[in-house]
Design a protein around this motif. Structure first.
Motif, short mmCIF file in Angstrom:
data_model
loop_
_atom_site.label_atom_id
_atom_site.label_comp_id
_atom_site.label_asym_id
_atom_site.label_seq_id
_atom_site.Cartn_x
_atom_site.Cartn_y
_atom_site.Cartn_z
N ALA A 89 6.59 17.70 -7.50
CA ALA A 89 5.56 18.19 -6.58
C ALA A 89 6.45 19.22 -5.60
N ASP A 90 4.90 19.98 -5.34
CA ASP A 90 5.35 21.14 -3.98
C ASP A 90 5.21 20.58 -3.07
N ASP A 91 6.16 21.32 -2.09
CA ASP A 91 5.85 20.92 -0.33
C ASP A 91 4.85 20.21 0.46
N ARG A 92 3.05 21.32 0.00
CA ARG A 92 1.66 20.80 0.60
C ARG A 92 1.88 19.04 -0.22
N GLU A 93 2.37 19.10 -1.56
CA GLU A 93 1.58 18.09 -2.34
C GLU A 93 2.16 17.26 -1.24
N LEU A 94 3.97 17.04 -1.21
CA LEU A 94 4.41 15.67 -0.83
C LEU A 94 4.48 15.99 0.56
N GLN A 95 4.48 17.13 1.39
CA GLN A 95 3.37 16.39 2.25
C GLN A 95 2.75 15.53 2.58
N ALA A 96 1.30 16.00 1.86
CA ALA A 96 0.20 14.94 2.21
C ALA A 96 0.68 13.60 1.84
N LEU A 97 1.52 13.16 0.95
CA LEU A 97 1.79 11.76 0.34
C LEU A 97 2.33 11.51 1.25
N LYS A 98 3.41 12.08 2.23
CA LYS A 98 3.99 11.15 3.09
C LYS A 98 3.36 10.60 4.53
N VAL A 99 2.68 11.77 5.14
CA VAL A 99 1.48 11.38 5.65
C VAL A 99 0.75 10.25 5.27
N TYR A 100 0.76 9.47 3.82
CA TYR A 100 -0.09 7.90 3.81
C TYR A 100 1.43 7.36 3.81
N ALA A 101 1.74 7.93 3.06
CA ALA A 101 3.04 6.86 3.18
C ALA A 101 3.56 6.15 4.26
N GLU A 102 3.73 7.31 5.23
CA GLU A 102 3.99 6.69 6.69
C GLU A 102 3.41 5.96 7.06
N GLY A 103 1.93 6.35 7.08
CA GLY A 103 1.16 5.53 7.79
C GLY A 103 -0.15 4.78 7.16
N PRO A 104 -1.73 5.31 6.56
CA PRO A 104 -2.13 3.70 7.03
C PRO A 104 -1.49 3.39 5.26
N CYS A 105 -0.53 3.64 4.53
CA CYS A 105 -0.40 3.12 3.21
C CYS A 105 0.91 2.91 3.28
N GLU A 106 1.78 2.23 4.17
CA GLU A 106 3.08 1.76 4.77
C GLU A 106 3.74 0.92 3.74
N ASP A 107 2.54 -0.14 3.54
CA ASP A 107 2.85 -1.71 2.94
C ASP A 107 2.56 -1.47 1.43
N THR A 108 1.90 -0.65 0.46
CA THR A 108 1.58 0.32 -0.37
C THR A 108 2.69 0.05 -1.76
N ILE A 109 3.07 -0.77 -2.33
CA ILE A 109 3.96 -0.88 -3.24
C ILE A 109 4.31 -0.46 -4.28
N VAL A 110 4.79 0.16 -5.14
CA VAL A 110 4.47 1.00 -6.34
C VAL A 110 6.15 0.53 -7.88
N ARG A 111 5.58 0.70 -9.04
CA ARG A 111 5.65 -0.18 -9.71
C ARG A 111 5.79 0.78 -10.76
N TYR A 112 6.58 1.10 -11.98
CA TYR A 112 6.82 2.80 -13.06
C TYR A 112 7.97 2.08 -13.56
N THR A 113 7.43 2.40 -14.58
CA THR A 113 8.85 2.33 -15.86
C THR A 113 8.54 3.84 -16.35
N PRO A 114 9.49 4.40 -16.47
CA PRO A 114 9.76 5.81 -16.45
C PRO A 114 9.79 6.20 -18.32
N VAL A 115 9.22 7.27 -18.87
CA VAL A 115 8.88 7.58 -20.25
C VAL A 115 10.47 7.97 -20.24
N VAL A 116 10.59 7.35 -21.96
CA VAL A 116 12.28 8.28 -22.19
C VAL A 116 11.48 9.43 -23.02
#
Length: 226
Positions: A199-226
């Motif tokens: 991610a670039d800086d602007r994108e990361l900052q936007a994601l943090k706004v949601y992650a630390e605010g209205p979306c703090e309860d969101t759970i993420v599941r992912y399986t990396p592709v190798v």
């Protein structure tokens, strides 16, 4: 229908299934366990770099290919539409879809014509190129562009919202439905982590706004592709 039901968990549960490309890959993937974390911690795992779109062309990502079932006569687009239908369409010769009902979660619209839907790449192809895919092989880019091994990499949405989004990241575009935004951010981050994209800086900052605010309860599941 199964895929659609999984999506119904929305922002609280984002389930990604490993990409299965062969019996050997399926056997190896069976032992993998999905990573599960909070949105804030997931955002913290995304690497930060400058973006560079030099050399990008949409044709660098071959799609749509023959899909997960090469024998069903349907390409990836059609298979996603079938999987995500709220009311299943009739599949006619040459995989022509008639009838069916879909719900475009970006804007909450009910759609009754497959032709009115686009299949959106959660992280757009151009954004993926900027974020690391420029260094991939053509085979890996094709796998990314047709990724049905995850329930969130590809999503059927109204053509209008997909084209409004274009190649923008969450710093510049979010779904118009407020109820969709936490789910969207979670799916965006999960896709970036699944494919080891940056991610670039602007994108990361936007994601943090949601992650630390209205979306703090969101759970993420992912399986990396190798």
């Amino acid at each position: 229908m199964i895929k659609n039901l999984v999506r119904g968990f929305g922002a609280l549960s984002l389930t990604l299934v490993p990409l299965l490309s062969s019996p050997a890959a399926q056997a190896a993937s069976a032992a993998q366990v999905a990573e599960v974390t909070t949105l804030a911690d997931a955002v913290g795992l995304v690497k930060v770099t400058e973006e560079d779109r030099t050399g990008y062309t949409r044709s660098s990502f071959k799609h749509w290919n023959s899909g997960d079932d090469a024998g069903d006569g349907c390409n990836t687009r059609a298979e996603v539409l079938i999987a995500e239908a709220v009311v299943a369409p009739t599949v006619e010769a040459s995989c022509k879809l008639t009838g069916g009902t879909w719900r475009s979660y970006y804007d909450g619209q009910e759609v009754t014509s497959a032709g009115s839907l686009d299949i959106d790449h959660m992280v757009p192809l151009a954004e993926a190129w900027d974020s690391g895919a420029s260094a991939w092989t053509a085979v890996r880019r094709e796998a990314y562009a047709n990724d049905q091994g995850s329930t969130v990499s590809l999503v059927a949405v109204t053509a209008r919202t997909n084209r409004q989004k274009s190649d923008q990241d969450p710093a510049d575009w979010m779904p118009p439905s407020p109820e969709a935004q936490c789910r969207y951010v979670g799916e965006w981050v999960a896709t970036k982590l699944r494919w080891d994209l940056t991610a670039d800086d602007r994108e990361l900052q936007a994601l943090k706004v949601y992650a630390e605010g209205p979306c703090e309860d969101t759970i993420v599941r992912y399986t990396p592709v190798v």
